[in-house]
Design a protein around this motif. Structure first.
Motif, mmCIF file in Angstrom:
data_model
loop_
_atom_site.group_PDB
_atom_site.id
_atom_site.type_symbol
_atom_site.label_atom_id
_atom_site.label_comp_id
_atom_site.label_asym_id
_atom_site.label_seq_id
_atom_site.Cartn_x
_atom_site.Cartn_y
_atom_site.Cartn_z
ATOM 1 N N LEU A 16 0.861 -1.178 0.000
ATOM 2 C CA LEU A 16 0.000 0.000 0.000
ATOM 3 C C LEU A 16 0.897 1.227 0.000
ATOM 4 N N ALA A 17 0.637 2.154 -0.903
ATOM 5 C CA ALA A 17 1.519 3.318 -1.033
ATOM 6 C C ALA A 17 0.730 4.569 -1.367
ATOM 7 N N ARG A 18 1.353 5.700 -1.101
ATOM 8 C CA ARG A 18 0.805 7.000 -1.488
ATOM 9 C C ARG A 18 1.774 7.628 -2.481
ATOM 10 N N LEU A 19 1.265 8.107 -3.609
ATOM 11 C CA LEU A 19 2.141 8.697 -4.615
ATOM 12 C C LEU A 19 1.371 9.682 -5.478
ATOM 13 N N SER A 26 7.805 10.539 -6.372
ATOM 14 C CA SER A 26 8.260 9.568 -5.382
ATOM 15 C C SER A 26 7.054 8.892 -4.763
ATOM 16 N N ALA A 27 7.268 7.706 -4.190
ATOM 17 C CA ALA A 27 6.196 6.953 -3.552
ATOM 18 C C ALA A 27 6.531 6.745 -2.083
ATOM 19 N N THR A 28 5.534 6.881 -1.232
ATOM 20 C CA THR A 28 5.683 6.613 0.192
ATOM 21 C C THR A 28 5.014 5.286 0.499
ATOM 22 N N ASP A 190 8.910 -2.669 -4.965
ATOM 23 C CA ASP A 190 9.735 -2.072 -6.012
ATOM 24 C C ASP A 190 8.907 -1.751 -7.253
ATOM 25 N N LEU A 191 7.841 -2.523 -7.475
ATOM 26 C CA LEU A 191 6.960 -2.236 -8.605
ATOM 27 C C LEU A 191 6.271 -0.887 -8.421
ATOM 28 N N VAL A 192 5.905 -0.559 -7.186
ATOM 29 C CA VAL A 192 5.311 0.745 -6.893
ATOM 30 C C VAL A 192 6.282 1.863 -7.257
ATOM 31 N N HIS A 193 7.538 1.718 -6.856
ATOM 32 C CA HIS A 193 8.525 2.754 -7.162
ATOM 33 C C HIS A 193 8.749 2.882 -8.673
#
Length: 229
Positions: A16-19, A26-28, A190-193
């Protein structure tokens, strides 16, 4: 935006990420779960989704999008992640984006390749049958881009490039395996980034699985009718 990412091309992982939706953002990472093995996808995927949402105190209805790794990977495991992502997207009425899973390995390793003055590098995952799934990336302008692949084949047929990932570790006698990255699998974090680098809104909503070869499972031939003498 809030993004739930799933990848089951090797291990099973949920993030789960915020971007921001624009490219280069960047993604958190808010929460992440990943298995240590590559054979328990169906058992853990729904549990991992619940856990990352609960850890961040977020409900599915608050999500803005779902991201799934599209492989390449084994049939059964890869289907679990993609079907889960599609189902959640339908349930929560949010778009589902697909991204080749090997991008996650490239995202983890491209800076190391750049520090070694490499112009191109290869990432590799275990395709079983004594083969690897691979893709080639080029470096430039403080980032990287896909230039070839994904493909499946023998490590002996792979180009002579620095090779990162679990697949490279399996065939270090045939590949230019980079030390320290031999156990690296594709994963949702890493896919999120990688998605943040590309821009989530620039990704495709095509979530078709990249199987790259025929399934081992075969439909049985119809039985012949018995005839009387």
């Amino acid at each position: 935006m809030l993004l739930l990412a799933i990848d089951s091309s090797a291990t099973a992982s949920v993030t789960l990420a915020r971007l921001e939706p624009c490219a280069g953002a960047s993604a958190t990472i808010l929460a992440h779960r990943e298995t240590a093995d590559t054979r328990s996808h169906a058992e853990v995927m729904a549990q991992f989704v619940r856990e990352v949402l609960n850890e961040a105190g977020i409900t599915g209805s608050e999500l803005d999008a779902v991201l799934t790794g599209t492989g390449p990977g084994p049939f059964t495991g890869l289907r679990v992640g993609i079907v889960t992502a599609r189902t959640l997207g339908f349930t929560w009425n949010v778009p589902v984006y697909g991204l080749m899973s090997l991008y996650s390995i490239a995202e983890n390793t491209w800076e190391h390749a750049a520090a070694q003055s490499a112009h191109t590098f290869m990432v590799a995952a275990d395709a079983r049958r004594r083969e690897i799934y691979s893709a080639i990336f080029a470096l430039g302008d403080g980032s990287y881009e896909l230039v070839e692949g994904p493909s499946v084949g023998s490590a002996a047929e792979a180009p002579a490039l620095p090779a990162y990932g679990f697949g490279a570790g399996l065939y270090s006698e045939q590949l230019q395996t980079v030390e320290g990255y031999e156990r690296l699998h594709a994963n949702s974090r890493d896919l999120v980034h990688a998605a943040a680098r590309l821009g989530i809104k620039n990704l495709s909503t095509d979530t078709a699985a990249l199987y790259l070869r025929e399934s081992d499972a075969k439909v049985p031939a119809a039985r012949k009718k018995a005839t009387r003498a």
